[in-house]
Design an enzyme around this catalytic site. Sequence first.
Site, PDB file in Angstrom:
ATOM      1  N   TYR A  18      -3.678 -25.071  34.599  1.00 24.36           N
ATOM      2  CA  TYR A  18      -3.819 -24.013  33.624  1.00 24.36           C
ATOM      3  C   TYR A  18      -2.878 -24.171  32.180  1.00 24.36           C
ATOM      4  CZ  TYR A  18      -5.088 -19.259  31.718  1.00 24.36           C
ATOM      5  OH  TYR A  18      -5.534 -18.570  31.084  1.00 24.36           O
ATOM      6  N   ARG A  47       2.001 -20.300  32.716  1.00 28.04           N
ATOM      7  CA  ARG A  47       3.025 -21.060  32.963  1.00 28.04           C
ATOM      8  C   ARG A  47       3.702 -20.781  33.927  1.00 28.04           C
ATOM      9  NH1 ARG A  47       6.333 -20.711  29.812  1.00 28.04           N
ATOM     10  NH2 ARG A  47       5.385 -19.144  28.354  1.00 28.04           N
ATOM     11  N   LYS A  77       3.379 -27.507  25.343  1.00 26.38           N
ATOM     12  CA  LYS A  77       4.438 -27.256  25.892  1.00 26.38           C
ATOM     13  C   LYS A  77       5.554 -28.551  25.932  1.00 26.38           C
ATOM     14  CE  LYS A  77       3.246 -23.118  24.635  1.00 26.38           C
ATOM     15  NZ  LYS A  77       3.529 -22.206  23.469  1.00 26.38           N
ATOM     16  N   HIS A 126       8.884 -23.263  18.553  1.00 25.30           N
ATOM     17  CA  HIS A 126       7.483 -22.408  18.902  1.00 25.30           C
ATOM     18  C   HIS A 126       7.339 -21.399  17.791  1.00 25.30           C
ATOM     19  CE1 HIS A 126       6.139 -19.615  22.470  1.00 25.30           C
ATOM     20  NE2 HIS A 126       5.074 -20.205  22.050  1.00 25.30           N
ATOM     21  N   CYS A 152       3.440 -12.794  21.889  1.00 28.59           N
ATOM     22  CA  CYS A 152       4.242 -11.620  20.936  1.00 28.59           C
ATOM     23  C   CYS A 152       3.672 -11.701  19.479  1.00 28.59           C
ATOM     24  CB  CYS A 152       5.702 -11.800  20.803  1.00 28.59           C
ATOM     25  SG  CYS A 152       6.776 -11.626  22.459  1.00 28.59           S
ATOM     26  N   SER A 204       6.203 -15.916  23.752  1.00 26.79           N
ATOM     27  CA  SER A 204       5.021 -16.070  24.167  1.00 26.79           C
ATOM     28  C   SER A 204       4.124 -14.643  24.096  1.00 26.79           C
ATOM     29  CB  SER A 204       4.703 -16.587  25.547  1.00 26.79           C
ATOM     30  OG  SER A 204       5.282 -17.961  25.444  1.00 26.79           O
TER      31      SER A 204
HETATM   32  P1  GTP Z   1       1.428 -17.498  22.721  1.00 27.90           P
HETATM   33  O1  GTP Z   1      -0.110 -18.254  22.546  1.00 27.90           O
HETATM   34  O2  GTP Z   1       1.656 -16.969  24.176  1.00 27.90           O
HETATM   35  O3  GTP Z   1       2.508 -18.268  22.380  1.00 27.90           O
HETATM   36  O4  GTP Z   1       1.335 -16.147  22.033  1.00 27.90           O
HETATM   37  P2  GTP Z   1       1.249 -15.613  20.570  1.00 27.90           P
HETATM   38  O5  GTP Z   1       2.838 -15.456  19.918  1.00 27.90           O
HETATM   39  O6  GTP Z   1       0.237 -16.499  19.667  1.00 27.90           O
HETATM   40  O7  GTP Z   1       0.699 -14.121  20.420  1.00 27.90           O
HETATM   41  P3  GTP Z   1      -0.501 -13.709  20.150  1.00 27.90           P
HETATM   42  O8  GTP Z   1      -0.833 -13.709  18.534  1.00 27.90           O
HETATM   43  O9  GTP Z   1      -1.853 -14.272  20.584  1.00 27.90           O
HETATM   44  O10 GTP Z   1      -0.511 -12.034  20.461  1.00 27.90           O
HETATM   45  C1  GTP Z   1      -0.315 -11.541  22.051  1.00 27.90           C
HETATM   46  C2  GTP Z   1      -0.515 -10.240  22.040  1.00 27.90           C
HETATM   47  O11 GTP Z   1       0.146  -9.309  21.216  1.00 27.90           O
HETATM   48  C3  GTP Z   1      -2.206  -9.825  21.719  1.00 27.90           C
HETATM   49  O12 GTP Z   1      -2.652  -9.213  22.702  1.00 27.90           O
HETATM   50  C4  GTP Z   1      -2.168  -9.230  20.401  1.00 27.90           C
HETATM   51  O13 GTP Z   1      -3.254  -8.217  20.348  1.00 27.90           O
HETATM   52  C5  GTP Z   1      -0.918  -8.534  20.332  1.00 27.90           C
HETATM   53  N1  GTP Z   1      -0.279  -8.406  18.954  1.00 27.90           N
HETATM   54  C6  GTP Z   1      -0.229  -9.140  17.856  1.00 27.90           C
HETATM   55  N2  GTP Z   1       0.295  -8.930  17.034  1.00 27.90           N
HETATM   56  C7  GTP Z   1       0.405  -7.494  17.040  1.00 27.90           C
HETATM   57  C8  GTP Z   1       0.788  -6.582  15.919  1.00 27.90           C
HETATM   58  O14 GTP Z   1       1.261  -6.646  15.021  1.00 27.90           O
HETATM   59  N3  GTP Z   1       1.125  -5.179  16.960  1.00 27.90           N
HETATM   60  C9  GTP Z   1       0.705  -4.935  18.123  1.00 27.90           C
HETATM   61  N4  GTP Z   1       0.821  -3.918  18.533  1.00 27.90           N
HETATM   62  N5  GTP Z   1       0.335  -5.947  19.013  1.00 27.90           N
HETATM   63  C10 GTP Z   1       0.025  -7.212  18.339  1.00 27.90           C
HETATM   64  C1  SPV Z   2       2.753 -19.836  25.837  1.00 25.24           C
HETATM   65  O1  SPV Z   2       2.820 -19.308  26.807  1.00 25.24           O
HETATM   66  O2  SPV Z   2       3.383 -19.774  24.805  1.00 25.24           O
HETATM   67  C2  SPV Z   2       1.326 -20.433  25.320  1.00 25.24           C
HETATM   68  C3  SPV Z   2       0.510 -20.405  26.260  1.00 25.24           C
HETATM   69  O3  SPV Z   2       1.269 -20.602  24.035  1.00 25.24           O
HETATM   70  S1  SPV Z   2       0.719 -21.912  27.243  1.00 25.24           S
HETATM   71  O4  SPV Z   2       0.151 -23.082  26.483  1.00 25.24           O
HETATM   72  O5  SPV Z   2       0.093 -21.677  28.467  1.00 25.24           O
HETATM   73  O6  SPV Z   2       2.213 -22.161  27.471  1.00 25.24           O
HETATM   74 MN    MN Z   3       3.049 -20.439  22.683  1.00 25.01          MN
END
Ligand code: GTP
Ligand code: SPV
Ligand code: MN
Length: 667
Positions: A253, A94, A262, A282, A306, A304
């Site tokens: 993308y 993004r 989003k 979110h 996290c 994002s």
């Molecule tokens: P968006 O799709 O961008 O909104 O992200 P999201 O919040 O769904 O994040 P996601 O669960 O995909 O995690 C992002 C990164 O954080 C990945 O590389 C995970 O492996 C890492 N991660 C997730 N949970 C944990 C955790 O409990 N501990 C650690 N150390 N890393 C974590």
């Molecule tokens: C984020 O960035 O929080 C996402 C990925 O979930 S995207 O849909 O590309 O914004």
């Molecule tokens: Mn997201």
Amino acid sequence: MTDAHPVPRLRSVAIAELPPGAERSDVADPRLADWVARITTLTRPDEVVWCDGSDAEWRRLTSEMVAAGSLLPLDPVAHPDSFLARSDPDDVARMEDRTFICSVREDDAGPTNNWREPSAMHAELDALFAGCMRGRTMYVVPYSMGPVGGSISQVGVQVTDSPYAALSLGIMARVGDAALAAIGPDAEWVAGVHSVGYPLRDGDGDGDGDGDGDRDGHGGTRRRADVAWPSNPVKFISHFPEERAIWSFGSGYGGNALLSKKCFALRIASVMGRDEGWLAEHMLVLKLTPPAGRPVHMAAAFPSACGKTNLAMLRPTIPGWTVETIGDDIAWLRPGADGRLFAINPEAGFFGVAPGTSVESNPVAIETMREHTIFTNVAVTEGGEVWWEGKTPTPPEHLIDWRGAPWTPETGTPAAHPNARFTVPIEQCPTLASDWYEPDGVPIDAIVFGGRRATNVPLVVEAEDWTHGVFVGATIASETTAAQEGAVGELRRDPFGMLPFAGYNMGDHWQHWLDVGEALGEHAPKIFQVNWFRKGADGSFLWPGFGENSRVLAWIAGRIADEAAGAATPIGTIPAPGSLDLRGLEVSDDTLEALFEVDPGSWLDECEQTEAFFAALGDHVPDVLRDELARLRDRLAAAQTDAAVLPPSVRASSVGPCSLTGRPDRQ
Ligand code: GTP
Ligand code: SPV
Ligand code: MN
């Protein structure tokens, strides 16, 4: 809102002769037919295709894209029916600095958004979109967010010249004739216009891009060659909240191109929610079932990359507990008839972060993407098996990296892009809760805020009440990730994980949360803050995370059921000694102490940053949140002068023998 149904803009565009496919007799809303005709006239595609999200459409689009070289089929045994897309290296995430909220009043966008005056923005966009689909197919994609006709659901239509976006939307939203049928003459639907901004012919038809009419002697049909991932260096992701419209140009993308996500489900929907008394956030949504006792539903907002996807798919390490998945990225929450807060996941698929996903960290995600998956910007072996950093402890000897170049562990750059993603239907998730189908959503028992914080923020804290919880959400800060263009690892304020996604003034968003809380009254869910990412002096994570986060969820469930004990700190309530179930986990007392340490000095520094942040947001910040800040400072100052106010240790050995389940804490 200035106009209840302002969708057919472009009234000034006279409809020209339409290309094949543009007209469709079964479109119930004449405004939709009119809008498609006018966009077609503006953008000049060679043909128009209406999408229905069917398997046949998936097969047709994937085979066309494989033939065109923009999708790579993967190894059919390791990854049945799955494909790799490699984006342009300049189009990988993004772009927040190219994202605009074009509300009529600048003050409605607020200081955290880029604002453009709507008619000036439209004029600029009309010039960019003029002829931008020449030589291409324009896909018209009608979709529902949430079950078609559900009480919290909405409908939208995206037109796009990107088959990748059309295909991905077929996974991410409920695309098809049922959604189209829901768009009647009285329906409110969100209009999304998307182009990669890479026409294959110019206006004079010769394809050389100079528009000078220098014909090629073949009737002006020569086209410039397409590329695997077309895009344009000029990018705009523009939102018109009053029109309920989105115009996105130049990027293919993720959040820039899948306008359901989003752009609609967060930025436009948050404005709809402000106007209509609901929330677009979110947030993941999950269902947690204890070994005995009633299931609870939680909605959790993290910025994002996290950990939302990981938490939504969590496989508990504590015996007897189950987590079921409802959503991993977006929640729409609305007070229900019985006074409780109900939530749906408006999406139908995951667009999840690949790096870090392994059989150990997130086995549910690995199972979910076992087939029928689009991978974007991951690495592959010569045989067509996907790989990314963290998938296995040791990387393969030879790979082809996300740019398509040969890679070995010595190469020195990541094999997969850090924002590489997988796109997969939610129904492939083995832990999908039947609640995902529930047209009226699920009742929410707890709201959780999180972020990536190396310091300060404890593993889990409970807010004192709704207002304090809104303060906690409003003051979330998090280290930046690869999910957005720009520097990674910098601490920034990201209130509610919504900094890039609030479609209106952030201060008003906080007031709206306070208003919703007031409407919920005694039914308001409890609010918590979590942090899986606190680091020790050596820079490593203090908490193992992933499945072990079930211990924290269990404590939260215990608080909801009034069974788990808490200990007061100046920033909220942490688990009382022994109340966090740590059986079977090797974690030292010192580590636990560090995970829960609340240092009044560094929290007072944090308060100073909060004050500056509130000041930057100006007079839209609700007074009660400034009062919360003052109260927090008082509590911290008292703690600083009176060490006795500091939290007792949560170390299990120092305290009572009972976990919240009533069984011995350590055997
Ligand atoms: P968006 O799709 O961008 O909104 O992200 P999201 O919040 O769904 O994040 P996601 O669960 O995909 O995690 C992002 C990164 O954080 C990945 O590389 C995970 O492996 C890492 N991660 C997730 N949970 C944990 C955790 O409990 N501990 C650690 N150390 N890393 C974590
Ligand atoms: C984020 O960035 O929080 C996402 C990925 O979930 S995207 O849909 O590309 O914004
Ligand atoms: Mn997201």
